[in-house]
Design an enzyme around this catalytic site. Structure first.
Site, PDB file in Angstrom:
ATOM      1  N   HIS A  24       3.343   4.726   2.326  1.00 31.40           N
ATOM      2  CA  HIS A  24       4.562   4.933   2.935  1.00 31.40           C
ATOM      3  C   HIS A  24       4.265   6.442   2.629  1.00 31.40           C
ATOM      4  CE1 HIS A  24       5.417   0.829   2.419  1.00 31.40           C
ATOM      5  NE2 HIS A  24       4.772   0.684   1.519  1.00 31.40           N
ATOM      6  N   HIS A 202       4.818  -6.391   6.088  1.00 31.56           N
ATOM      7  CA  HIS A 202       4.355  -6.314   4.410  1.00 31.56           C
ATOM      8  C   HIS A 202       4.641  -8.118   3.550  1.00 31.56           C
ATOM      9  CE1 HIS A 202       4.362  -2.067   4.005  1.00 31.56           C
ATOM     10  NE2 HIS A 202       4.557  -2.374   2.269  1.00 31.56           N
ATOM     11  N   GLU A 205       3.416  -9.556  -1.587  1.00 32.16           N
ATOM     12  CA  GLU A 205       3.030  -9.135  -2.395  1.00 32.16           C
ATOM     13  C   GLU A 205       3.901  -8.844  -4.094  1.00 32.16           C
ATOM     14  OE1 GLU A 205       4.282  -4.056  -3.900  1.00 32.16           O
ATOM     15  OE2 GLU A 205       4.914  -5.409  -2.461  1.00 32.16           O
ATOM     16  N   ASP A 283      -0.975   3.381  -1.410  1.00 27.43           N
ATOM     17  CA  ASP A 283       0.712   2.896  -1.037  1.00 27.43           C
ATOM     18  C   ASP A 283       1.985   4.125  -0.919  1.00 27.43           C
ATOM     19  OD1 ASP A 283       2.573   1.229  -0.927  1.00 27.43           O
ATOM     20  OD2 ASP A 283       2.073   0.293  -2.645  1.00 27.43           O
ATOM     21  N   ASP A 284       2.081   4.323  -1.882  1.00 28.87           N
ATOM     22  CA  ASP A 284       3.626   5.401  -3.153  1.00 28.87           C
ATOM     23  C   ASP A 284       2.518   6.050  -3.481  1.00 28.87           C
ATOM     24  OD1 ASP A 284       5.587   4.559  -1.339  1.00 28.87           O
ATOM     25  OD2 ASP A 284       5.019   2.839  -2.277  1.00 28.87           O
TER      26      ASP A 284
END
Length: 340
Positions: A24, A202, A205, A283-284
């Site tokens: 992201h 997604h 998760e 991811d981040d």
């Protein structure tokens, strides 16, 4: 290579050519850049310093992270802001072996603040063009719908984005998962597929394995982002393996958001052993303690990932990317030439 042979070094894992399929771009906003952009755009941050902001990075779950994530991205206002954000990510990830990226962006989080979608796309796109020229990194842009926002808003966002398929290669689904099943977005995804866009989502998760099934059956997802809870359902694991569905896994993220307690419990290696195609992503990374190479190092340390396995994960990242076939062949040759 076998488990009895030396594990790949940090340098070798950083040098391993790899694609990042779960990234992201807003999640690459490092605290120092947040303060730089806040000053440039005259936006007050509710933190006195970089250190104070970093102290808020102890997350209890996905929602606690999202609260900070959306608050901090308020500093992103102009094309130059999005370009600088993306350039810094690409420079960092390039030093850790990045050769191709299909990055997510969250247009609704920006248009809700009055930032036009064109500003976001053009800023990110300028940096992607520079990276292809200067760093040899190929790329694609995936528009992610915020699943905790009204479906009608996702539909409007897709309509606004259809004029920019020169940049956008696909759509995804992110943000708070529990209580927002993929089934809600079946119609929006049907439109996206009809327009020739790739689709990912997604799922699994924090949400149950059933969300993964819905993403496959109702959305037509070509890849599942995260998917860690698939391990709870042997029939689903067998299906993922038989259909060749890739999971874009993010080990450090899963620990930081407490979807697993320790990295040693991560299902990545067990899923790989079951024949599921898995990839390693960040991811981040500004929030979760590591970029893509750091995640490879982490799974080596915690799970005993070998050079052969790391090479397989890297190959899978290119094989299951949406890059053109010729580009895939070039990148796979680079992986084959890697000396781990």
């Amino acid at each position: 290579m076998t488990d009895s042979l030396p594990a790949p070094s940090d340098d070798a894992l950083f040098a391993l050519p790899k694609a990042e399929l779960h990234l992201h771009i807003e999640g690459t906003l490092e605290p120092d850049l947040a303060f730089e952009l806040a000053a440039r755009n005259e936006i007050p941050l509710p933190y006195a310093s970089v250190d104070e902001l970093e102290r808020h990075y102890d997350f209890s779950d996905l929602q606690s992270f999202l609260d900070l994530y959306y608050a901090t991205m308020d500093v992103l206002r102009t094309e130059a802001d999005f370009a600088e954000l993306t350039r810094r990510y690409l420079a960092k990830a390039s030093s850790q072996g990045l050769r191709h990226v299909e990055l997510f962006f969250d247009p609704q989080a920006h248009t809700a603040r009055g930032v036009p979608i064109e500003t976001v796309i053009d800023g990110i796109g300028a940096a992607l063009d520079d990276a292809e020229r200067d760093l040899g990194i190929s790329s694609g842009l995936i528009l992610s719908f915020l699943r905790d926002q009204p479906v009608d808003d996702a539909d409007r966002t897709l309509s606004a984005a259809l004029g920019r398929t020169d940049r956008i290669i696909g759509v995804g689904l992110d943000s708070a998962e529990v209580g927002y099943p993929p089934s809600l977005f079946e119609g929006v995804y049907a439109r996206a597929r009809a327009e020739g866009l790739h689709v990912v989502a997604h799922a699994g998760e924090e949400g149950p394995p059933e969300y993964i099934r819905q993403a496959l059956d109702l959305l037509g997802a070509e890849r599942i982002d995260h998917g860690i809870r698939a391990i709870e359902d042997p029939e689903l694991v067998a299906r993922l393996a038989s259909e060749g569905i890739a999971l874009t896994m993010c080990p450090l993220s899963n620990v930081r958001l407490r979807t697993i307690d320790t990295l040693g419990e991560h299902p990545l290696r067990r899923l790989d052993a079951a024949g599921v195609r898995v990839t390693v992503n960040s991811d981040d990374p500004a929030y979760f303690g590591g970029y893509v190479g750091d995640n490879f190092v982490a799974v080596r340390d915690a799970l005993g990932v070998t050079s052969d396995e790391a090479r397989r994960f890297a190959r899978t990242s290119f094989e299951t990317s949406f890059a053109p076939d010729e580009r895939k062949r070039e990148l796979l040759a680079e992986v084959d030439a890697w000396e781990g």
